[in-house]
Design a protein around this motif. Structure first.
Motif, short mmCIF file in Angstrom:
data_model
loop_
_atom_site.label_atom_id
_atom_site.label_comp_id
_atom_site.label_asym_id
_atom_site.label_seq_id
_atom_site.Cartn_x
_atom_site.Cartn_y
_atom_site.Cartn_z
N VAL A 82 -0.60 13.84 3.55
CA VAL A 82 0.41 12.82 3.24
C VAL A 82 0.95 12.20 4.52
N VAL A 83 1.29 13.05 5.49
CA VAL A 83 1.90 12.56 6.72
C VAL A 83 0.93 11.64 7.47
N ILE A 84 -0.33 12.06 7.59
CA ILE A 84 -1.30 11.23 8.32
C ILE A 84 -1.55 9.93 7.58
N ALA A 85 -1.66 10.00 6.24
CA ALA A 85 -1.95 8.79 5.46
C ALA A 85 -0.87 7.74 5.69
N ILE A 86 0.39 8.18 5.72
CA ILE A 86 1.48 7.21 5.81
C ILE A 86 1.76 6.80 7.26
N TRP A 87 1.80 7.74 8.15
CA TRP A 87 2.24 7.42 9.51
C TRP A 87 1.12 7.26 10.53
N LEU A 88 -0.08 7.67 10.18
CA LEU A 88 -1.19 7.54 11.12
C LEU A 88 -2.42 7.05 10.35
N PRO A 89 -2.31 5.84 9.74
CA PRO A 89 -3.33 5.44 8.76
C PRO A 89 -4.73 5.29 9.36
N LEU A 96 -6.56 3.04 -0.07
CA LEU A 96 -6.93 4.42 0.23
C LEU A 96 -5.73 5.27 0.64
N THR A 97 -4.74 4.62 1.25
CA THR A 97 -3.57 5.37 1.69
C THR A 97 -2.91 6.06 0.50
N ILE A 98 -2.70 5.30 -0.56
CA ILE A 98 -2.01 5.86 -1.73
C ILE A 98 -2.89 6.92 -2.39
N LEU A 99 -4.21 6.71 -2.32
CA LEU A 99 -5.13 7.71 -2.87
C LEU A 99 -4.96 9.04 -2.14
N LEU A 100 -4.92 8.97 -0.81
CA LEU A 100 -4.79 10.20 -0.02
C LEU A 100 -3.42 10.83 -0.22
N VAL A 101 -2.39 9.99 -0.34
CA VAL A 101 -1.04 10.52 -0.53
C VAL A 101 -0.94 11.26 -1.86
N THR A 102 -1.45 10.66 -2.94
CA THR A 102 -1.34 11.34 -4.24
C THR A 102 -2.22 12.58 -4.26
N GLY A 114 -1.93 -0.16 -13.55
CA GLY A 114 -1.85 -1.56 -13.93
C GLY A 114 -0.81 -2.34 -13.15
N VAL A 115 0.33 -1.71 -12.86
CA VAL A 115 1.42 -2.45 -12.21
C VAL A 115 1.30 -2.39 -10.68
N MET A 116 1.13 -1.20 -10.14
CA MET A 116 1.12 -1.05 -8.67
C MET A 116 -0.28 -0.88 -8.10
N GLY A 117 -1.29 -0.71 -8.95
CA GLY A 117 -2.63 -0.45 -8.44
C GLY A 117 -2.75 0.95 -7.85
N ILE A 118 -1.87 1.86 -8.29
CA ILE A 118 -1.89 3.23 -7.75
C ILE A 118 -2.83 4.09 -8.59
N ILE A 119 -3.82 4.71 -7.93
CA ILE A 119 -4.62 5.73 -8.60
C ILE A 119 -3.93 7.05 -8.29
N ASN A 120 -3.23 7.59 -9.28
CA ASN A 120 -2.40 8.77 -9.02
C ASN A 120 -3.17 10.05 -9.30
N LEU A 121 -3.71 10.65 -8.25
CA LEU A 121 -4.48 11.88 -8.43
C LEU A 121 -3.57 13.08 -8.73
N PHE A 154 5.72 6.63 -2.24
CA PHE A 154 4.74 5.67 -2.75
C PHE A 154 4.90 4.31 -2.08
N GLN A 155 6.17 3.87 -1.92
CA GLN A 155 6.37 2.56 -1.29
C GLN A 155 5.89 2.59 0.16
N ALA A 156 6.17 3.69 0.85
CA ALA A 156 5.72 3.81 2.24
C ALA A 156 4.20 3.72 2.30
N ALA A 157 3.53 4.33 1.31
CA ALA A 157 2.07 4.29 1.28
C ALA A 157 1.58 2.88 0.94
N LEU A 158 2.25 2.23 -0.02
CA LEU A 158 1.83 0.87 -0.42
C LEU A 158 2.03 -0.11 0.73
N ASN A 159 3.08 0.12 1.55
CA ASN A 159 3.34 -0.78 2.66
C ASN A 159 2.19 -0.85 3.64
#
Lengths: 290, 365
Positions: B311-318, A93-99, A29-36, A83-88
């Motif tokens: 994680v690394v690719i998602a953040i640094w090589l989107p 999709l970035t945050i999805l892949l990160v989680t 709700g707040v960040m729009g993060i789907i935390n897998l 998470f912030q790095a991913a949101l930036n």
């Protein structure tokens, strides 16, 4: 009477689903993060309790005094870094892949450290004690405690979000981050606070799960789908909605199980899909999904 | 266009006239013979490598097929699904049901694919009511629902599944060869359909929607229809992949063919390689299997590495590996986007504006 019992058991398990879904609902709700990795974080809480609580000589029931602060701090740090790095990146999709990556890392690191054996948190008699209003209905004490904790936590957070200055700031950032920044809000810090609260509730859910049943390194994903369903049934952005969503899901599952044990989870899915078909933004949606 | 003021300067006018709109920065006519040669080489693989390697390649082709389809959904049409295993499982069960009724399992593969595409139509009506994160969860629930419904039907094995009849009569080497060629055919057709779809009018609509949905609607693009076609094509491909899974594993089990693990692999493969490029899933699949072959004996550590890479690719090589490479090289194996390119007469554009040309398929979001 057995149907009444099914409804009561549904409400009790629904309380657990709601508590489990609370952190997910907040991040979504707040960040729009789907935390897998949500379910895996809850499992970490169980292991942290297994390791640390005996050293404090506290009874396991009060384990939350140790685990919750650790998770709140961890949540803030996680949000401000990964998470912030991913949101930036500006791509959901970035945050999805990160989680998703964090989920794999967590599960396998836990496997490496603790083997795949199930563990549970020893809470003594509380696990077997129950209230028996009739010979068919049995309300387990721990399930009732978890339901009460869920109501207090979700209700309390909802009140905090709607009444306090911190809550107002979080809602402001969730609604319109740029406008919030224009009036001087550091949204990164606010996201950190929200993540700290979310992870604190994840810790509670993890402990509750360890007290009610067992947990193992890979058991995190089992409850994740139910938690997502509770959030969506209730509607994104409303914690009351998540509480109701969890209970609706729990009751649907128990009634399904009453018809045929094989239909337990299916009944929950069908209610979810029905909500989707007729009220696609959930029962208590307050804003568009991120 | 943000470059409009530049065009007012005389030297810029010359520069503007020196550009054309084209598909590719480099001539790509030689690529079709190369691709055809590669496919022919792959077709002879069973004669060149061991049976174990052949069945490994079958798994490679299955993963590449479903990743290509997911890439079409998420990378080009903006629909992030966590539920493609619904169609993988249904495709596998279509083969099982056909085989139980006396059909040749291999001939059921195309039928299974079409069945999945047809089933995708009513499902799309339901899940298209949602967007973004809701869509992802809705598709996951649909997949889980499909698994539970299939598990409750005892005549096709219930929760424990059944072995596919009609395959035991084939000799092991013939069975292995036909399985391999079927999977090669499925992956080649999947890539060809994706390529042709993206070069068609539909591909143009998808690119327009991705860059500016409101603008595309205003220009008359049928956004919903385009999305629905993509959703059905993705179901077609995943159904075929599921059908291959059934014939290559000789048995079908709900928990394995409807596993959410497929979605995890798909997401990993596509994002590592580069979403929104046809080449991305190919690169990603190769990397995924290379990691698996070399590190799988380390058990948990292998998966910890996979997670860390994600994680690394998602953040640094989107853009993923291929997405990053193609920006540098201005080369695409499958040219599907439109580019602003220097005129052919100019051998090497020296103007700074030339450096700003970017693939239409590589824009953010």
């Amino acid at each position: 009477m057995t149907w009444l019992n099914a409804v009561i058991q549904g409400i009790l398990i629904g309380g657990f689903y709601a508590l489990f879904a609370c952190g997910l609902s907040l991040l979504f709700g707040v960040m729009g993060i789907i935390n897998l990795a949500h379910g895996d974080f809850a499992v970490i809480a169980g292991y942290v309790a297994v390791i640390l609580v005996p050293q404090t000589h506290l009874p396991m029931v009060f384990g939350f005094l140790v685990v919750v602060p650790i998770f709140a701090l961890g949540g803030y740090i996680l949000q401000r870094t990964i998470f912030q790095a991913a949101l930036n990146r500006g791509d959901p999709l970035t945050i999805l892949l990160v989680t998703f990556g964090l989920s794999i890392i967590t599960e396998n690191a836990l496997l490496q450290a603790f083997s795949s054996n199930g563990q549970s948190l020893n809470i003594g008699n509380l696990i077997t004690d129950s209230i028996n209003p009739s010979n068919v209905i049995s309300i387990s004490d721990i399930s009732l405690v978890v339901l009460i904790v869920a109501v207090v936590v979700l209700g309390g957070l909802q009140l905090m979000l709607s009444r306090t200055a911190t809550g107002r700031t979080i809602r402001a950032v969730a609604d319109d981050r740029e406008a919030a920044e224009l009036v001087g809000i550091n949204y990164r810090h606010v996201f950190g606070i929200a993540a700290a609260i979310a992870l604190a509730t994840v810790a509670l859910a993890g402990l509750a799960s360890g007290m009610i049943t067992e947990f193992a390194p890979t058991s995190g994903t089992n409850n994740l789908l139910f938690a997502f369903e509770a959030v969506v049934i209730g509607g994104i952005g409303s914690l009351w909605g998540t509480l109701v969503g969890g209970i609706v899901l729990g009751v649907a599952q128990q009634i399904g199980a009453q018809i045929n044990p094989a239909y337990q989870i299916l009944a929950g899915h069908l209610v979810f899909l029905a909500v989707l078909a007729f009220r696609s933004r959930g029962l208590f949606a307050v804003r568009e999904a991120a | 266009m943000t470059t409009a003021p530049d065009l007012l300067r005389p030297d810029s006018i010359d520069r503007a006239q020196a550009f054309r709109i084209g598909r590719s920065a480099r001539p790509s006519g030689w690529l079709i013979p190369v691709a055809a040669g590669l496919v022919i080489l792959l077709a002879f693989m069973p004669a060149l490598v061991s049976a174990g390697d052949t069945s490994l390649l079958v798994n490679v082709f299955i993963l590449l097929t479903i990743s290509t389809m997911w890439n079409l959904l998420a990378g080009y049409a903006g629909m992030v699904s966590i539920g493609q295993q619904a169609f993988i499982g249904l495709g596998a069960y279509a083969v099982l049901i056909g085989a139980i009724h006396g059909m040749e399992p291999f001939t059921v593969i195309p039928i299974a694919a079409v069945v999945c595409a047809v089933i995708a139509l009513p499902i799309s009506v339901l899940v298209f009511r949602t967007r973004g994160g809701y869509f992802a969860i809705a598709t996951w629930v649909v997949a889980s629902t499909a698994e539970l419904v299939i598990s409750s039907i005892t005549s096709i094995g219930g929760g424990t599944g059944r072995s596919v009849p009609g395959l035991a009569s084939l000799s092991p080497s013939l069975y292995g060869h036909i399985t391999y060629w079927s999977s090669l055919a499925v992956v080649v057709v999947s890539l060809a359909i994706t390529y042709l779809l993206l070069r068609s009018r539909l591909g143009l609509v998808l690119a327009a929607v991705r860059d500016d949905e409101d603008g595309a609607r205003a220009a008359g693009a049928r956004v919903m229809t385009a999305r629905r076609i993509v959703f059905m094509v993705a179901a077609l491909g995943c159904g075929a992949a599921g059908a291959l899974l059934a014939v290559s594993q000789l048995q079908v089990q709900p928990a394995s063919v409807f596993s959410v693990q497929f979605s995890a692999e798909i997401i990993f493969v596509t994002l590592i390689g580069g979403m929104g490029t046809i080449e991305g899933p190919i690169i990603g699949t190769i990397i995924y299997f290379a990691l698996q072959q070399n590190l799988a004996q380390h058990g948990a550590w292998y998966l910890i590495i996979v997670g860390t890479v994600a994680v690394v690719i998602a953040i640094w090589l989107p853009r993923g590996l291929w997405g990053t490479a193609t920006r540098r090289l201005r080369f695409e194996f499958f040219p599907v986007g439109y580019h602003v390119l220097p005129l052919k007469s100019q051998k090497k554009p020296s103007t700074p504006g030339a450096g700003a040309t970017q693939p239409a398929g590589a824009s953010d979001g």
